[in-house]
Motif scaffolding. Structure first.
Motif, PDB file in Angstrom:
ATOM      1  N   ALA A 162       0.841  -1.207   0.000  1.00 49.29           N
ATOM      2  CA  ALA A 162       0.000   0.000   0.000  1.00 49.29           C
ATOM      3  C   ALA A 162       0.867   1.245   0.000  1.00 49.29           C
ATOM      4  CB  ALA A 162      -0.902   0.009   1.239  1.00 49.29           C
ATOM      5  N   GLY A 163       0.367   2.276  -0.667  1.00 50.93           N
ATOM      6  CA  GLY A 163       0.953   3.604  -0.568  1.00 50.93           C
ATOM      7  C   GLY A 163       2.328   3.765  -1.191  1.00 50.93           C
ATOM      8  N   GLY A 164       2.786   2.767  -1.961  1.00 51.97           N
ATOM      9  CA  GLY A 164       4.122   2.866  -2.555  1.00 51.97           C
ATOM     10  C   GLY A 164       5.214   2.778  -1.507  1.00 51.97           C
ATOM     11  N   GLU A 165       4.893   2.093  -0.406  1.00 52.44           N
ATOM     12  CA  GLU A 165       5.867   1.950   0.687  1.00 52.44           C
ATOM     13  C   GLU A 165       7.224   1.498   0.118  1.00 52.44           C
ATOM     14  OE1 GLU A 165       6.727  -1.128   4.322  1.00 52.44           O
ATOM     15  OE2 GLU A 165       4.932  -1.366   3.127  1.00 52.44           O
ATOM     16  N   PRO A 166       8.298   2.252   0.376  1.00 45.22           N
ATOM     17  CA  PRO A 166       9.602   1.862  -0.178  1.00 45.22           C
ATOM     18  C   PRO A 166      10.102   0.561   0.449  1.00 45.22           C
ATOM     19  CG  PRO A 166       9.651   4.129   0.633  1.00 45.22           C
ATOM     20  CD  PRO A 166       8.388   3.516   1.133  1.00 45.22           C
ATOM     21  N   THR A 194      26.354 -18.621 -14.418  1.00 41.19           N
ATOM     22  CA  THR A 194      25.898 -19.404 -13.259  1.00 41.19           C
ATOM     23  C   THR A 194      26.263 -18.665 -11.980  1.00 41.19           C
ATOM     24  OG1 THR A 194      27.959 -20.639 -13.358  1.00 41.19           O
ATOM     25  CG2 THR A 194      26.037 -21.701 -14.338  1.00 41.19           C
ATOM     26  N   GLY A 195      25.443 -18.829 -10.960  1.00 44.02           N
ATOM     27  CA  GLY A 195      25.721 -18.248  -9.643  1.00 44.02           C
ATOM     28  C   GLY A 195      25.769 -16.734  -9.656  1.00 44.02           C
ATOM     29  N   PHE A 196      24.959 -16.107 -10.503  1.00 41.04           N
ATOM     30  CA  PHE A 196      24.976 -14.637 -10.592  1.00 41.04           C
ATOM     31  C   PHE A 196      24.603 -13.995  -9.247  1.00 41.04           C
ATOM     32  CE2 PHE A 196      22.494 -10.729 -11.126  1.00 41.04           C
ATOM     33  CZ  PHE A 196      23.461  -9.923 -11.694  1.00 41.04           C
ATOM     34  N   LEU A 197      25.418 -13.062  -8.805  1.00 38.94           N
ATOM     35  CA  LEU A 197      25.101 -12.296  -7.597  1.00 38.94           C
ATOM     36  C   LEU A 197      25.136 -10.822  -7.967  1.00 38.94           C
ATOM     37  CD1 LEU A 197      27.212 -14.080  -4.818  1.00 38.94           C
ATOM     38  CD2 LEU A 197      24.721 -14.173  -5.157  1.00 38.94           C
ATOM     39  N   ASN A 198      24.091 -10.109  -7.624  1.00 36.73           N
ATOM     40  CA  ASN A 198      24.034  -8.688  -7.963  1.00 36.73           C
ATOM     41  C   ASN A 198      24.803  -7.897  -6.908  1.00 36.73           C
ATOM     42  OD1 ASN A 198      23.288  -6.135  -8.838  1.00 36.73           O
ATOM     43  ND2 ASN A 198      21.262  -6.833  -9.456  1.00 36.73           N
ATOM     44  N   SER A 199      25.682  -7.016  -7.366  1.00 36.41           N
ATOM     45  CA  SER A 199      26.454  -6.220  -6.408  1.00 36.41           C
ATOM     46  C   SER A 199      25.669  -4.984  -5.959  1.00 36.41           C
ATOM     47  CB  SER A 199      27.774  -5.795  -7.039  1.00 36.41           C
ATOM     48  OG  SER A 199      27.507  -5.101  -8.233  1.00 36.41           O
ATOM     49  N   GLU A 200      24.518  -4.750  -6.596  1.00 36.84           N
ATOM     50  CA  GLU A 200      23.708  -3.561  -6.274  1.00 36.84           C
ATOM     51  C   GLU A 200      22.389  -3.981  -5.646  1.00 36.84           C
ATOM     52  OE1 GLU A 200      24.618  -0.433  -6.957  1.00 36.84           O
ATOM     53  OE2 GLU A 200      26.398  -0.896  -8.152  1.00 36.84           O
ATOM     54  N   GLY A 201      21.996  -3.289  -4.595  1.00 42.32           N
ATOM     55  CA  GLY A 201      20.656  -3.489  -4.051  1.00 42.32           C
ATOM     56  C   GLY A 201      19.635  -2.796  -4.935  1.00 42.32           C
ATOM     57  N   ALA A 202      18.359  -2.903  -4.599  1.00 44.10           N
ATOM     58  CA  ALA A 202      17.320  -2.247  -5.408  1.00 44.10           C
ATOM     59  C   ALA A 202      16.297  -1.593  -4.488  1.00 44.10           C
ATOM     60  CB  ALA A 202      16.631  -3.279  -6.307  1.00 44.10           C
ATOM     61  N   ASN A 203      15.861  -0.401  -4.906  1.00 47.52           N
ATOM     62  CA  ASN A 203      14.799   0.290  -4.174  1.00 47.52           C
ATOM     63  C   ASN A 203      13.486   0.068  -4.898  1.00 47.52           C
ATOM     64  OD1 ASN A 203      16.179   1.841  -1.981  1.00 47.52           O
ATOM     65  ND2 ASN A 203      17.361   2.544  -3.747  1.00 47.52           N
ATOM     66  N   LEU A 204      12.564  -0.602  -4.244  1.00 47.89           N
ATOM     67  CA  LEU A 204      11.273  -0.896  -4.861  1.00 47.89           C
ATOM     68  C   LEU A 204      10.160  -0.149  -4.121  1.00 47.89           C
ATOM     69  CD1 LEU A 204      11.733  -4.762  -5.216  1.00 47.89           C
ATOM     70  CD2 LEU A 204      12.184  -3.010  -6.926  1.00 47.89           C
ATOM     71  N   PHE A 205       8.984  -0.129  -4.746  1.00 44.07           N
ATOM     72  CA  PHE A 205       7.839   0.571  -4.161  1.00 44.07           C
ATOM     73  C   PHE A 205       6.648  -0.383  -4.153  1.00 44.07           C
ATOM     74  CE2 PHE A 205      10.730   3.472  -6.166  1.00 44.07           C
ATOM     75  CZ  PHE A 205      10.971   4.391  -5.162  1.00 44.07           C
ATOM     76  N   ARG A 206       5.988  -0.496  -2.993  1.00 43.97           N
ATOM     77  CA  ARG A 206       4.927  -1.500  -2.834  1.00 43.97           C
ATOM     78  C   ARG A 206       3.556  -0.850  -2.995  1.00 43.97           C
ATOM     79  NH1 ARG A 206       4.478  -4.285   1.924  1.00 43.97           N
ATOM     80  NH2 ARG A 206       4.198  -6.272   0.880  1.00 43.97           N
ATOM     81  N   TRP A 207       2.893  -1.223  -4.086  1.00 44.47           N
ATOM     82  CA  TRP A 207       1.566  -0.679  -4.389  1.00 44.47           C
ATOM     83  C   TRP A 207       0.524  -1.796  -4.407  1.00 44.47           C
ATOM     84  CZ3 TRP A 207       1.406   4.453  -4.435  1.00 44.47           C
ATOM     85  CH2 TRP A 207       2.518   5.185  -4.859  1.00 44.47           C
ATOM     86  N   GLY A 208      -0.688  -1.492  -3.955  1.00 45.62           N
ATOM     87  CA  GLY A 208      -1.797  -2.435  -4.055  1.00 45.62           C
ATOM     88  C   GLY A 208      -2.457  -2.339  -5.419  1.00 45.62           C
ATOM     89  N   LEU A 209      -3.199  -3.368  -5.781  1.00 42.06           N
ATOM     90  CA  LEU A 209      -3.873  -3.374  -7.092  1.00 42.06           C
ATOM     91  C   LEU A 209      -4.900  -2.242  -7.186  1.00 42.06           C
ATOM     92  CD1 LEU A 209      -4.500  -4.580  -9.833  1.00 42.06           C
ATOM     93  CD2 LEU A 209      -5.868  -6.335  -8.701  1.00 42.06           C
ATOM     94  N   GLY A 210      -5.638  -2.016  -6.090  1.00 43.23           N
ATOM     95  CA  GLY A 210      -6.640  -0.937  -6.094  1.00 43.23           C
ATOM     96  C   GLY A 210      -6.003   0.409  -6.395  1.00 43.23           C
ATOM     97  N   GLU A 211      -4.798   0.612  -5.899  1.00 44.09           N
ATOM     98  CA  GLU A 211      -4.122   1.899  -6.133  1.00 44.09           C
ATOM     99  C   GLU A 211      -3.726   2.061  -7.599  1.00 44.09           C
ATOM    100  OE1 GLU A 211      -2.025   2.708  -1.848  1.00 44.09           O
ATOM    101  OE2 GLU A 211      -1.150   1.121  -3.070  1.00 44.09           O
ATOM    102  N   VAL A 212      -3.332   0.976  -8.227  1.00 46.73           N
ATOM    103  CA  VAL A 212      -2.961   1.035  -9.650  1.00 46.73           C
ATOM    104  C   VAL A 212      -4.197   1.382 -10.484  1.00 46.73           C
ATOM    105  CG1 VAL A 212      -2.098  -0.317 -11.620  1.00 46.73           C
ATOM    106  CG2 VAL A 212      -1.079  -0.631  -9.348  1.00 46.73           C
ATOM    107  N   VAL A 213      -5.297   0.658 -10.216  1.00 41.93           N
ATOM    108  CA  VAL A 213      -6.522   0.865 -10.990  1.00 41.93           C
ATOM    109  C   VAL A 213      -7.068   2.276 -10.746  1.00 41.93           C
ATOM    110  CG1 VAL A 213      -8.908   0.084 -11.266  1.00 41.93           C
ATOM    111  CG2 VAL A 213      -7.076  -1.592 -10.998  1.00 41.93           C
ATOM    112  N   THR A 214      -7.041   2.707  -9.492  1.00 41.60           N
ATOM    113  CA  THR A 214      -7.571   4.037  -9.160  1.00 41.60           C
ATOM    114  C   THR A 214      -6.747   5.134  -9.829  1.00 41.60           C
ATOM    115  OG1 THR A 214      -8.402   3.185  -7.070  1.00 41.60           O
ATOM    116  CG2 THR A 214      -8.157   5.579  -7.231  1.00 41.60           C
TER     117      THR A 214
END
Ligand SMILES: C[S@@+](CC[C@H](N)C(=O)[O-])C[C@H]1O[C@@H](n2cnc3c(N)ncnc32)[C@H](O)[C@@H]1O
Length: 269
Positions: A162-166, A194-214
């Motif tokens: 919800a709310g694009g929580e980071p 093989t065995g790929f490891l990402n050296s960078e973290g990622a910043n994501l945003f958590r949205w609900g389906l209702g928020e996308v549709v709205t």
């Protein structure tokens, strides 16, 4: 991670040149007939889907923020001989500029792991609406936020998004092409990296389906379809996912179904 992902795709240029497609039936159905239409593919990654859409007769522009993804997409287009324009940009900047320049499209498309990168849904939806021609459509197919409340063993571990929580993903984006076990490599699977490891973290945003549709509805778009699917195209989100025909993945048989993916078609009047 683009190099790791690409390393698993066997014979992709030949496959696409011979009329093969990396698209799944869900997005093809929601987009409808794209022949002769101008189509903007947002967050196009390494371009396989963009080139497949060109193969269906659309005049495609792909946009992605990643230098490596756009370099890979341009190379693939050259190898296939496909006339797809790839532009490297942040989609918010690109859409603002395109709208200012009066660029308009008959269809806009984005899919599979895209909404989680968006810090602002209102700006996203509004800027998509502004570049659509009258009667044009926006199609989005993405992983369902309800799947995100469970850990990989199916325990209810997190709040519904919800709310694009980071959310900071310390391990970054992994080699999801390898993890998909062939679901994302219709041209054939190569062992590759093989065995790929990402050296960078990622910043994501958590949205609900209702928020996308709205956000889309409030931008003035008319939602004409909202489908939910009890399987994923490519994402191995839980342990023990089983392979279904058509490159789909589903939880084990004894697990009651939940929506794992959704598809939206929104139209401009
Ligand atoms: C998981 S991929 C989407 C998969 C893609 N549809 C495909 O066919 O492979 C997500 C993409 O979003 C891109 N991206 C993330 N944030 C972006 C932004 N602000 N502007 C443009 N592209 C962005 C990433 O570089 C990445 O290629």
């Amino acid at each position: 991670m683009v190099g790791a992902h690409d390393s698993h795709r066997a014979n992709l240029p030949e496959f696409l040149r011979d009329g093969g497609s990396t698209l799944f039936p869900e997005e093809v159905g929601l987009l409808g007939d794209v022949r002769g239409k101008t189509l903007l593919h947002l967050q196009c990654n390494s371009g396989g889907d963009s080139i497949s859409l060109a193969g269906l007769g659309a005049r495609v522009t792909g946009v992605d923020i990643s230098d490596d993804a756009v370099t890979s997409a341009r190379k693939l287009a050259r190898q296939v001989g496909a006339r797809v324009r790839f532009e490297r940009a942040d989609l918010y900047d690109w859409l603002r500029e395109a709208s200012r320049e009066g660029r308009r499209f008959d269809a806009v498309f984005a899919s599979y792991g895209v909404v989680c990168w968006l810090p602002d849904l209102v700006a996203w939806a509004g800027s998509i609406e502004r570049i659509l021609e009258p009667s044009a459509c926006f199609v989005l197919v993405d992983f369902h936020p309800v799947a995100d409340i469970f850990d990989e063993h199916g325990n209810h571990a997190r709040d519904y998004p919800a709310g694009g929580e980071p959310m900071y993903l310390q391990e970054g984006v992994g080699d999801y092409v390898a993890a998909s076990g062939g679901s994302l490599t219709p041209s054939g699977y190569l062992e590759g990296a093989t065995g790929f490891l990402n050296s960078e973290g990622a910043n994501l945003f958590r949205w609900g389906l209702g928020e996308v549709v709205t956000a889309l509805a409030e931008a003035g778009l008319r939602i004409t379809a909202l489908h939910e699917y009890p399987y994923t195209n490519g994402e191995r989100c839980f342990a023990g996912m089983r392979e279904l025909p058509g490159r789909r993945l589903a939880p084990p048989e004894n697990v009651p179904a939940i929506p794992l993916m959704y598809g939206i078609r929104a139209e401009r009047d």
